[in-house]
Motif scaffolding. Sequence first.
Motif, short mmCIF file in Angstrom:
data_model
loop_
_atom_site.label_atom_id
_atom_site.label_comp_id
_atom_site.label_asym_id
_atom_site.label_seq_id
_atom_site.Cartn_x
_atom_site.Cartn_y
_atom_site.Cartn_z
N LEU A 142 1.09 -1.07 -0.28
CA LEU A 142 0.34 -0.38 0.07
C LEU A 142 1.29 1.63 -0.03
N GLU A 197 -2.41 6.03 0.33
CA GLU A 197 -3.32 4.52 1.19
C GLU A 197 -3.60 4.21 2.19
N ARG A 198 -2.70 3.91 2.55
CA ARG A 198 -2.96 3.90 4.00
C ARG A 198 -2.87 5.38 5.10
N LEU A 202 -6.39 0.82 9.92
CA LEU A 202 -6.41 1.08 8.15
C LEU A 202 -6.14 -0.05 7.94
N ALA A 203 -5.01 -0.50 8.10
CA ALA A 203 -3.35 -1.04 7.09
C ALA A 203 -2.68 -1.80 8.86
N TRP A 239 2.88 -3.43 3.36
CA TRP A 239 1.76 -3.17 4.15
C TRP A 239 0.53 -4.02 3.41
N TRP A 279 -3.48 -4.61 3.43
CA TRP A 279 -5.14 -3.67 3.96
C TRP A 279 -5.31 -4.46 5.30
N ASN A 331 -8.03 -5.50 6.28
CA ASN A 331 -8.70 -7.33 6.41
C ASN A 331 -8.77 -8.23 5.51
#
Length: 105
Positions: free
Chosen positions: A33, A37-38, A79-80, A95, A97, A99
Amino acid sequence: MGRPSAFREAATEKRMHDQAIVDAAKHGPLQTLTEREREANAQPMTIYPWDAQRRVRAWVRFGPESVRVDARIIRSTALAAGIEFKAAGQTYRCWVWGNAVQLDE
């Protein structure tokens, strides 16, 4: 004393796991990521000391190829997760996500 076959089974499983990562790595570089994004500037980051790092299973991508790896969480945000895993003598860090990560129980 343990079962000798259990040791062989574990060693075979480890070799197969490493080979899956090596094969996936042939399809391109390990994806990670971006800071954007993170939300690196907006999200607090936790850095885990060695003894507090958790074992996880995580999905990662090498180019377009995805593979599930056994890893350790070394950093995280809301988030990450920053993970580290090894295969065939090489250490990988990226890195992903949050989930994409499942804690080992």
